[in-house]
Scaffold this motif. Structure first.
Motif, PDB file in Angstrom:
ATOM      1  N   LEU A 246       0.818  -1.213   0.000  1.00 62.91           N
ATOM      2  CA  LEU A 246       0.000   0.000   0.000  1.00 62.91           C
ATOM      3  C   LEU A 246       0.853   1.265   0.000  1.00 62.91           C
ATOM      4  O   LEU A 246       0.476   2.283  -0.585  1.00 62.91           O
ATOM      5  CB  LEU A 246      -0.916   0.009   1.227  1.00 62.91           C
ATOM      6  CG  LEU A 246      -2.160  -0.869   1.197  1.00 62.91           C
ATOM      7  CD1 LEU A 246      -2.792  -0.913   2.572  1.00 62.91           C
ATOM      8  CD2 LEU A 246      -3.145  -0.353   0.181  1.00 62.91           C
ATOM      9  N   LEU A 247       2.010   1.218   0.659  1.00 63.59           N
ATOM     10  CA  LEU A 247       2.866   2.398   0.750  1.00 63.59           C
ATOM     11  C   LEU A 247       3.420   2.774  -0.612  1.00 63.59           C
ATOM     12  O   LEU A 247       3.478   3.957  -0.976  1.00 63.59           O
ATOM     13  CB  LEU A 247       4.002   2.152   1.736  1.00 63.59           C
ATOM     14  CG  LEU A 247       3.674   2.372   3.217  1.00 63.59           C
ATOM     15  CD1 LEU A 247       2.637   1.377   3.722  1.00 63.59           C
ATOM     16  CD2 LEU A 247       4.932   2.281   4.072  1.00 63.59           C
ATOM     17  N   TYR A 248       3.807   1.763  -1.383  1.00 63.51           N
ATOM     18  CA  TYR A 248       4.352   2.049  -2.711  1.00 63.51           C
ATOM     19  C   TYR A 248       3.260   2.497  -3.673  1.00 63.51           C
ATOM     20  O   TYR A 248       3.495   3.367  -4.519  1.00 63.51           O
ATOM     21  CB  TYR A 248       5.086   0.817  -3.245  1.00 63.51           C
ATOM     22  CG  TYR A 248       6.339   0.509  -2.460  1.00 63.51           C
ATOM     23  CD1 TYR A 248       7.459   1.329  -2.559  1.00 63.51           C
ATOM     24  CD2 TYR A 248       6.396  -0.571  -1.591  1.00 63.51           C
ATOM     25  CE1 TYR A 248       8.604   1.070  -1.824  1.00 63.51           C
ATOM     26  CE2 TYR A 248       7.533  -0.844  -0.852  1.00 63.51           C
ATOM     27  CZ  TYR A 248       8.638  -0.012  -0.971  1.00 63.51           C
ATOM     28  OH  TYR A 248       9.765  -0.271  -0.232  1.00 63.51           O
ATOM     29  N   LYS A 249       2.074   1.939  -3.524  1.00 64.19           N
ATOM     30  CA  LYS A 249       0.968   2.406  -4.367  1.00 64.19           C
ATOM     31  C   LYS A 249       0.702   3.878  -4.110  1.00 64.19           C
ATOM     32  O   LYS A 249       0.533   4.666  -5.048  1.00 64.19           O
ATOM     33  CB  LYS A 249      -0.298   1.594  -4.094  1.00 64.19           C
ATOM     34  CG  LYS A 249      -1.526   2.127  -4.857  1.00 64.19           C
ATOM     35  CD  LYS A 249      -2.744   1.281  -4.625  1.00 64.19           C
ATOM     36  CE  LYS A 249      -3.988   1.899  -5.246  1.00 64.19           C
ATOM     37  NZ  LYS A 249      -3.892   2.065  -6.706  1.00 64.19           N
ATOM     38  N   THR A 317      -6.120  -2.551  -5.524  1.00 64.06           N
ATOM     39  CA  THR A 317      -5.908  -2.365  -6.956  1.00 64.06           C
ATOM     40  C   THR A 317      -6.936  -1.408  -7.544  1.00 64.06           C
ATOM     41  O   THR A 317      -8.121  -1.497  -7.238  1.00 64.06           O
ATOM     42  CB  THR A 317      -6.019  -3.717  -7.687  1.00 64.06           C
ATOM     43  OG1 THR A 317      -5.112  -4.648  -7.091  1.00 64.06           O
ATOM     44  CG2 THR A 317      -5.680  -3.567  -9.152  1.00 64.06           C
ATOM     45  N   MET A 318      -6.474  -0.494  -8.380  1.00 62.40           N
ATOM     46  CA  MET A 318      -7.388   0.392  -9.087  1.00 62.40           C
ATOM     47  C   MET A 318      -7.979  -0.359 -10.274  1.00 62.40           C
ATOM     48  O   MET A 318      -7.242  -0.891 -11.117  1.00 62.40           O
ATOM     49  CB  MET A 318      -6.658   1.648  -9.570  1.00 62.40           C
ATOM     50  CG  MET A 318      -7.557   2.627 -10.297  1.00 62.40           C
ATOM     51  SD  MET A 318      -6.796   4.268 -10.514  1.00 62.40           S
ATOM     52  CE  MET A 318      -5.477   3.855 -11.666  1.00 62.40           C
ATOM     53  N   VAL A 319      -9.299  -0.425 -10.328  1.00 60.41           N
ATOM     54  CA  VAL A 319      -9.962  -1.132 -11.416  1.00 60.41           C
ATOM     55  C   VAL A 319      -9.584  -0.474 -12.747  1.00 60.41           C
ATOM     56  O   VAL A 319      -9.659   0.740 -12.906  1.00 60.41           O
ATOM     57  CB  VAL A 319     -11.490  -1.112 -11.222  1.00 60.41           C
ATOM     58  CG1 VAL A 319     -12.203  -1.644 -12.466  1.00 60.41           C
ATOM     59  CG2 VAL A 319     -11.875  -1.930  -9.999  1.00 60.41           C
ATOM     60  N   GLY A 320      -9.137  -1.286 -13.673  1.00 61.30           N
ATOM     61  CA  GLY A 320      -8.768  -0.799 -14.997  1.00 61.30           C
ATOM     62  C   GLY A 320      -7.292  -0.904 -15.309  1.00 61.30           C
ATOM     63  O   GLY A 320      -6.910  -0.913 -16.485  1.00 61.30           O
ATOM     64  N   THR A 321      -6.435  -0.989 -14.281  1.00 65.89           N
ATOM     65  CA  THR A 321      -4.995  -1.019 -14.547  1.00 65.89           C
ATOM     66  C   THR A 321      -4.573  -2.272 -15.292  1.00 65.89           C
ATOM     67  O   THR A 321      -3.528  -2.276 -15.954  1.00 65.89           O
ATOM     68  CB  THR A 321      -4.186  -0.902 -13.243  1.00 65.89           C
ATOM     69  OG1 THR A 321      -4.636  -1.892 -12.310  1.00 65.89           O
ATOM     70  CG2 THR A 321      -4.334   0.482 -12.631  1.00 65.89           C
ATOM     71  N   GLY A 322      -5.378  -3.320 -15.188  1.00 61.46           N
ATOM     72  CA  GLY A 322      -5.079  -4.541 -15.932  1.00 61.46           C
ATOM     73  C   GLY A 322      -6.075  -4.794 -17.039  1.00 61.46           C
ATOM     74  O   GLY A 322      -6.142  -5.913 -17.575  1.00 61.46           O
ATOM     75  N   SER A 323      -6.846  -3.763 -17.406  1.00 63.84           N
ATOM     76  CA  SER A 323      -7.861  -3.945 -18.448  1.00 63.84           C
ATOM     77  C   SER A 323      -8.028  -2.648 -19.257  1.00 63.84           C
ATOM     78  O   SER A 323      -7.149  -2.297 -20.043  1.00 63.84           O
ATOM     79  CB  SER A 323      -9.186  -4.397 -17.826  1.00 63.84           C
ATOM     80  OG  SER A 323      -9.612  -3.495 -16.804  1.00 63.84           O
TER      81      SER A 323
END
Length: 376
Positions: A246-249, A317-323
């Motif tokens: 979470l810290l790196y995000k 995870t932010m929705v969309g980063t893998g789509s």
């Protein structure tokens, strides 16, 4: 006295008449008792709770969310406990799966998917972050919440060697950080005040620095947020602990927000080495590479994002980063490399996956392959 085979819902509330009915309606048929700890409501919150048969307890607020939650745990009779906030609701049809834990003698925790919406109403899944959280746990006097704010179960108090976790097929929708909700309840000011108070302790938990950085980020105090999240990372490292993902995000979210892409290179590579399957970090890397005009490398990075799991149980995870977001940036890379047919293909794929992806729509209009609404 704890009763076997019962599931208790435990909540703390204050002035939640706008949200509480929706929350309780979503779980009323799944739980055996409802414990409501009220910290000073002046609206219809307690009346609504009573309508659902809840046991309502008044509690004098002492600036500690953990203390209030633990007060509620002490009142619960169920063998298992579900904890929720009033501004959350269980996906219709999922409620009965909450009871799956009751028949699993080997389990100690139940983990469910939480969808945290951001932005404004109306809500859409495409504007959300997702994470799996421990929301169900056995009623054990040794298991309590810790933290005056952003409280979490203190699982380190238990020997978890032989305690298994059940992934429960339940989705929980959280609306508390939509812009309207934050403004209505003055959450930014309240959270900053409580965190600043907790941070006065010299030996405070480095998680507090992270949470303070998060609130500064939401308040658009980016320089202070960046300094504080780095302090949190340093504190974890100093104590010879791996800094949580979470810290790196948050660190790279701040850099993206202020457009300081050069500030993320090459340190993003070190973060990815720690969390190689975290799609958000790869996504940020792609944006950084684009800013450096390394379009071929950026393209490869965004394509790799498509192979990673957006719904990874370990990450926020932010929705969309893998789509759909990855496809949009794939299109951008192709466009910058002057391969317009591939750019069009990628933009269309982004729009197919998310019809709210306005950047992809505008990109297609710019390419002259999609009419704008004004032209219709």
């Amino acid at each position: 006295m704890i009763e076997e085979g019962l599931l208790s819902l435990c909540m703390i509330v204050k002035n939640e008449e706008k949200w509480l009915q929706r929350c309780l309606e979503s779980v009323k048929d799944a739980v055996d008792e409802i414990i409501i700890v009220d910290t000073g409501s002046t609206d219809r919150t307690k009346e609504i709770a009573a309508e659902y048969g809840a046991a309502v307890y008044d509690y004098e607020w002492n600036d500690s969310f953990a203390d209030a939650r633990n007060f509620g745990l002490d009142k619960a009779k169920g063998e298992w406990i579900l904890w929720l906030d009033a501004d959350e609701e269980v996906e219709p049809g999922d409620g009965q799966h909450l009871r799956d834990v009751l028949s699993r003698e080997e389990c100690y925790f139940g983990r469910i998917k939480v969808v945290n919406y951001y932005g404004t109403f109306p809500v859409t899944y495409d504007r959300s972050h997702i994470m799996n959280q421990y929301r169900l746990f056995r009623n054990d006097p040794k298991l309590r919440f810790a933290g005056e704010i952003h409280e979490q179960l203190d699982i380190e108090a238990l020997d978890l060697t032989n305690k298994s976790v059940l992934v429960v097929p339940v989705t929980l929708h959280h609306y508390g950080y939509l812009e309207e909700a934050v403004e209505e309840k003055g959450k930014k000011e309240r959270n900053l005040r409580l965190l600043e108070k907790a941070l006065e302790a010299e030996d405070h938990d480095p998680w507090l620095d992270y949470h303070y950085a998060s609130e500064l980020y939401r308040s658009e105090k980016m320089a202070e947020a960046f300094e504080r999240v780095n302090l949190s990372i340093g504190s974890f490292l100093k104590s010879q602990k791996k800094p949580p993902s979470l810290l790196y995000k948050l660190k790279y979210s701040i850099l993206m927000a202020i457009g300081s892409y050069e500030g993320g290179w090459p340190s993003i590579e070190l973060a990815i080495k720690l969390y190689p399957d975290y799609v958000d970090l790869h996504f940020y890397k792609g944006i950084i590479l684009m800013s450096m005009k390394k379009f071929a490398e950026a393209l490869e990075t965004f394509e790799y994002c498509l192979t990673l799991d957006e719904d990874h149980p370990a990450y926020l995870t932010m929705v969309g980063t893998g789509s759909f977001l990855a496809w949009y940036y794939i299109g951008s890379c192709h466009e910058l490399m002057e391969d317009l047919p591939k750019a069009e293909e990628a933009y269309r794929k982004s729009l197919e996956l998310s019809d709210t992806m306005e950047q992809a729509r505008e990109a297609l209009q710019k390419l002259g392959v999609l009419e704008s609404a004004a032209d219709n």
